[in-house]
Design a protein around this motif. Structure first.
Motif, PDB file in Angstrom:
ATOM      1  N   LEU A 172       0.806  -1.228   0.000  1.00  0.00           N
ATOM      2  CA  LEU A 172       0.000   0.000   0.000  1.00  0.00           C
ATOM      3  C   LEU A 172       0.839   1.277   0.000  1.00  0.00           C
ATOM      4  CD1 LEU A 172      -2.676  -1.245   2.539  1.00  0.00           C
ATOM      5  CD2 LEU A 172      -3.122  -0.632   0.157  1.00  0.00           C
ATOM      6  N   HIS A 173       2.127   1.176   0.259  1.00  0.00           N
ATOM      7  CA  HIS A 173       3.006   2.353   0.298  1.00  0.00           C
ATOM      8  C   HIS A 173       2.453   3.454   1.203  1.00  0.00           C
ATOM      9  CE1 HIS A 173       5.110   0.398  -2.963  1.00  0.00           C
ATOM     10  NE2 HIS A 173       4.001   0.370  -3.671  1.00  0.00           N
ATOM     11  N   VAL A 174       1.966   3.065   2.370  1.00  0.00           N
ATOM     12  CA  VAL A 174       1.449   4.061   3.325  1.00  0.00           C
ATOM     13  C   VAL A 174       2.590   4.969   3.765  1.00  0.00           C
ATOM     14  CG1 VAL A 174       0.523   4.329   5.671  1.00  0.00           C
ATOM     15  CG2 VAL A 174      -0.433   2.590   4.140  1.00  0.00           C
ATOM     16  N   THR A 175       2.314   6.270   3.834  1.00  0.00           N
ATOM     17  CA  THR A 175       3.350   7.208   4.280  1.00  0.00           C
ATOM     18  C   THR A 175       2.790   8.106   5.385  1.00  0.00           C
ATOM     19  OG1 THR A 175       2.738   8.703   2.496  1.00  0.00           O
ATOM     20  CG2 THR A 175       4.638   7.288   2.112  1.00  0.00           C
ATOM     21  N   ALA A 176       3.689   8.903   5.986  1.00  0.00           N
ATOM     22  CA  ALA A 176       3.315   9.796   7.084  1.00  0.00           C
ATOM     23  C   ALA A 176       2.129  10.667   6.667  1.00  0.00           C
ATOM     24  CB  ALA A 176       4.505  10.662   7.468  1.00  0.00           C
ATOM     25  N   LEU A 192      -1.123  -4.179  12.227  1.00  0.00           N
ATOM     26  CA  LEU A 192      -1.236  -3.260  11.088  1.00  0.00           C
ATOM     27  C   LEU A 192      -1.292  -1.817  11.585  1.00  0.00           C
ATOM     28  CD1 LEU A 192      -3.887  -5.282   9.067  1.00  0.00           C
ATOM     29  CD2 LEU A 192      -1.636  -4.659   8.176  1.00  0.00           C
ATOM     30  N   ALA A 193      -2.085  -1.600  12.629  1.00  0.00           N
ATOM     31  CA  ALA A 193      -2.218  -0.243  13.188  1.00  0.00           C
ATOM     32  C   ALA A 193      -0.878   0.248  13.730  1.00  0.00           C
ATOM     33  CB  ALA A 193      -3.285  -0.243  14.285  1.00  0.00           C
ATOM     34  N   GLN A 194      -0.148  -0.637  14.395  1.00  0.00           N
ATOM     35  CA  GLN A 194       1.151  -0.237  14.955  1.00  0.00           C
ATOM     36  C   GLN A 194       2.161   0.087  13.860  1.00  0.00           C
ATOM     37  OE1 GLN A 194       2.728  -1.956  18.703  1.00  0.00           O
ATOM     38  NE2 GLN A 194       1.307  -3.622  18.307  1.00  0.00           N
ATOM     39  N   VAL A 195       2.148  -0.689  12.786  1.00  0.00           N
ATOM     40  CA  VAL A 195       3.072  -0.405  11.683  1.00  0.00           C
ATOM     41  C   VAL A 195       2.717   0.945  11.051  1.00  0.00           C
ATOM     42  CG1 VAL A 195       3.849  -1.164   9.393  1.00  0.00           C
ATOM     43  CG2 VAL A 195       3.606  -2.833  11.235  1.00  0.00           C
ATOM     44  N   CYS A 196       1.427   1.197  10.872  1.00  0.00           N
ATOM     45  CA  CYS A 196       0.990   2.500  10.320  1.00  0.00           C
ATOM     46  C   CYS A 196       1.450   3.640  11.222  1.00  0.00           C
ATOM     47  CB  CYS A 196      -0.533   2.548  10.182  1.00  0.00           C
ATOM     48  SG  CYS A 196      -1.164   1.527   8.844  1.00  0.00           S
ATOM     49  N   LYS A 197       1.288   3.451  12.517  1.00  0.00           N
ATOM     50  CA  LYS A 197       1.691   4.495  13.458  1.00  0.00           C
ATOM     51  C   LYS A 197       3.208   4.724  13.406  1.00  0.00           C
ATOM     52  CE  LYS A 197       1.545   5.921  18.265  1.00  0.00           C
ATOM     53  NZ  LYS A 197       1.522   5.451  19.657  1.00  0.00           N
ATOM     54  N   LEU A 199       5.059   4.547  10.987  1.00  0.00           N
ATOM     55  CA  LEU A 199       5.393   5.309   9.774  1.00  0.00           C
ATOM     56  C   LEU A 199       4.967   6.769   9.883  1.00  0.00           C
ATOM     57  CD1 LEU A 199       4.179   2.744   7.081  1.00  0.00           C
ATOM     58  CD2 LEU A 199       6.542   3.223   7.708  1.00  0.00           C
ATOM     59  N   GLY A 200       4.196   7.090  10.928  1.00  0.00           N
ATOM     60  CA  GLY A 200       3.692   8.451  11.056  1.00  0.00           C
ATOM     61  C   GLY A 200       2.356   8.670  10.372  1.00  0.00           C
ATOM     62  N   ALA A 201       1.697   7.572  10.008  1.00  0.00           N
ATOM     63  CA  ALA A 201       0.376   7.694   9.387  1.00  0.00           C
ATOM     64  C   ALA A 201      -0.647   8.118  10.433  1.00  0.00           C
ATOM     65  CB  ALA A 201      -0.032   6.361   8.758  1.00  0.00           C
ATOM     66  N   GLY A 202      -1.739   8.711   9.979  1.00  0.00           N
ATOM     67  CA  GLY A 202      -2.800   9.079  10.898  1.00  0.00           C
ATOM     68  C   GLY A 202      -3.768  10.060  10.275  1.00  0.00           C
ATOM     69  N   PRO A 203      -5.006  10.164  10.796  1.00  0.00           N
ATOM     70  CA  PRO A 203      -5.477   9.353  11.910  1.00  0.00           C
ATOM     71  C   PRO A 203      -5.608   7.874  11.537  1.00  0.00           C
ATOM     72  CG  PRO A 203      -7.281  10.655  10.986  1.00  0.00           C
ATOM     73  CD  PRO A 203      -6.037  11.113  10.316  1.00  0.00           C
ATOM     74  N   ILE A 204      -5.414   7.043  12.573  1.00  0.00           N
ATOM     75  CA  ILE A 204      -5.562   5.602  12.422  1.00  0.00           C
ATOM     76  C   ILE A 204      -6.852   5.186  13.124  1.00  0.00           C
ATOM     77  CG2 ILE A 204      -4.570   3.345  13.011  1.00  0.00           C
ATOM     78  CD1 ILE A 204      -1.791   4.870  12.972  1.00  0.00           C
ATOM     79  N   ILE A 205      -7.699   4.509  12.381  1.00  0.00           N
ATOM     80  CA  ILE A 205      -9.014   4.119  12.904  1.00  0.00           C
ATOM     81  C   ILE A 205      -9.110   2.599  12.850  1.00  0.00           C
ATOM     82  CG2 ILE A 205     -11.510   4.362  12.563  1.00  0.00           C
ATOM     83  CD1 ILE A 205     -10.398   6.875  10.652  1.00  0.00           C
ATOM     84  N   VAL A 206      -9.498   1.984  13.960  1.00  0.00           N
ATOM     85  CA  VAL A 206      -9.651   0.522  13.983  1.00  0.00           C
ATOM     86  C   VAL A 206     -11.096   0.187  14.352  1.00  0.00           C
ATOM     87  CG1 VAL A 206      -8.915  -1.652  15.046  1.00  0.00           C
ATOM     88  CG2 VAL A 206      -7.223   0.137  14.593  1.00  0.00           C
ATOM     89  N   SER A 207     -11.727  -0.687  13.576  1.00  0.00           N
ATOM     90  CA  SER A 207     -13.114  -1.044  13.865  1.00  0.00           C
ATOM     91  C   SER A 207     -13.217  -2.501  14.312  1.00  0.00           C
ATOM     92  CB  SER A 207     -13.993  -0.831  12.629  1.00  0.00           C
ATOM     93  OG  SER A 207     -13.720  -1.828  11.668  1.00  0.00           O
ATOM     94  N   ALA A 225      -4.205   3.160  17.755  1.00  0.00           N
ATOM     95  CA  ALA A 225      -5.341   3.779  17.066  1.00  0.00           C
ATOM     96  C   ALA A 225      -5.685   5.141  17.663  1.00  0.00           C
ATOM     97  CB  ALA A 225      -6.558   2.861  17.145  1.00  0.00           C
ATOM     98  N   ASP A 226      -6.018   6.098  16.783  1.00  0.00           N
ATOM     99  CA  ASP A 226      -6.537   7.390  17.249  1.00  0.00           C
ATOM    100  C   ASP A 226      -8.025   7.282  17.557  1.00  0.00           C
ATOM    101  OD1 ASP A 226      -4.086   9.043  16.748  1.00  0.00           O
ATOM    102  OD2 ASP A 226      -4.403   8.260  14.725  1.00  0.00           O
ATOM    103  N   TYR A 227      -8.709   6.433  16.801  1.00  0.00           N
ATOM    104  CA  TYR A 227     -10.142   6.211  17.007  1.00  0.00           C
ATOM    105  C   TYR A 227     -10.442   4.727  16.913  1.00  0.00           C
ATOM    106  CZ  TYR A 227     -10.409  11.146  15.559  1.00  0.00           C
ATOM    107  OH  TYR A 227     -10.235  12.497  15.437  1.00  0.00           O
TER     108      TYR A 227
END
Ligand SMILES: [Zn+2]
Ligand SMILES: [Zn+2]
Length: 360
Positions: A172-176, A192-197, A199-207, A225-227
């Motif tokens: 997915l090449h997620v970036t900050a 997945l959420a921790q890896v995104c975090k 990288l500086g990604a956000g907001p991170i939402i987990v359902s 997760a932020d939310y």
């Protein structure tokens, strides 16, 4: 010499039985092979789906073999060609170990989707045998030395971390700054959420569902997760619209293996965004209706993912070693091999369980 091993059969049965201890030189990896004394092996969602009653559509072992692929252990013996490891090293094991090396995907470094071999035939734990036994033999070039500050118990989660790195970075090449929705708060969802975090990604939402609120969504919130969204109490489409100012998230990672989130993912992603459907993979895929109009008019990128490549493991080990991804909270339970059935039951049914580590 014999040992106890958890053996999977093509009809989906799993049972503990006496199997021969594997020997160096008796396998296709020799002379670059190592004999590993397994310390812990994690129970993956894919192991569970091969086990209990509902096996509809589940892709299972093509032959009688000792399963288990989330392996951490110590090198007991090394073959004559082994250069990167020595006796006494603690290691984790990559899962894709058979591939042709000559097809277009192998040439591109995507040996995990080798064109010549079907997925199960590419994996050591479906061919030469895995980690639900005291000993396993692995190709040395597909083992990674464990840093001292990662315990063997938590290391069972390196494999799903490498898989999460594969999804988030490689596919997915997620970036900050990317907003990301992760549907499904199992161990994989939280990784997945921790890896995104990291990288500086956000907001991170987990359902997740109502049953996930107490442990899984709480842990997602605590670690990354932020939310968090309880989809049984809140309308996920509405909540994502609120969080993103009506635009939708940049990236959606579906990790549930259920039907509804497939359509949800197309609604909550922004125009031009990316969607990865991964959850069905653990049971051999799902069939879900797809409204192509949503994909067409939003110009969406739709992705799949399977397993990992070498670099994903290097990245995963770096993220864990440096504390950017935490594994200890995810290994919620431990069982002995003799008591494997209780471990499988718990992993299959308990919303309080994230990862069970079987101690060998
Ligand atoms: Zn797994
Ligand atoms: Zn190939």
């Amino acid at each position: 010499m014999m040992m106890k091993g958890l053996v999977a059969y093509p009809n989906g049965d799993i049972q503990l039985e006496e199997v021969p201890v594997p020997k160096l030189g008796d396998n296709p990896y020799a002379p670059d092979d190592v004999l590993i004394e397994v310390e812990y092996c994690g129970i993956c969602g894919s192991d569970i789906h091969r086990w209990k009653a509902d096996k509809t559509g589940v892709k299972t072992s093509p032959r009688k073999v000792v399963v288990g692929h989330e392996i951490a252990g110590v090198i007991k013996e090394a073959g004559p060609a082994v250069k990167n490891l020595k006796v006494g090293d603690r290691v984790v094991c990559e899962i894709v170990t058979f591939y042709c090396g000559r097809c277009v995907n192998c040439k591109e470094g995507r040996f995990h989707i080798c064109n010549t071999l079907p997925p199960m035939e590419g994996r050591a734990h479906f061919v030469t045998g895995g980690g639900f036994a005291k000993y396993t033999v692995w190709p040395a070039k597909h083992c990674h030395k464990l840093p001292d500050n990662i315990s063997s118990r938590e290391a069972v989660c390196i494999e799903p971390t490498a898989g999460s790195v594969h999804s988030v970075i490689n596919r997915l090449h997620v970036t900050a700054g990317d907003s990301v929705a992760i549907l499904g708060p199992g161990a994989r969802g939280i990784l997945l959420a921790q890896v995104c975090k990291a990288l500086g990604a956000g907001p991170i939402i987990v359902s997740g569902l109502e049953r996930d609120v107490k442990v899984r969504l709480a842990m997602a919130k605590q670690l990354a997760a932020d939310y968090v969204i309880n989809v049984e109490k809140e309308d996920i489409r509405k909540r994502i619209a609120e969080i993103t100012g009506g635009i939708g998230v940049d990236v959606v990672i579906e990790n549930t293996g259920s039907v509804e989130p497939i359509d949800e993912s197309l609604d909550i992603v922004r125009k031009g965004g990316k969607v990865l459907w991964a959850g069905g993979g653990i049971r051999g895929g799902i069939v879900a209706p797809v409204d192509t109009h949503k994909i067409i008019t939003k110009e969406l990128e739709i992705h799949g993912e399977i397993s990992q490549v070498w670099k994903d493991w290097v990245t995963a080990l770096h993220l864990v070693k440096t504390g950017r991804v935490q594994l200890k909270p995810l290994v919620t339970h431990e069982f002995t091999l003799d008591n494997w059935e209780a471990g499988f039951d718990l992993a299959a049914t308990s919303p309080e369980c994230l990862r069970v580590a079987i101690k060998l």
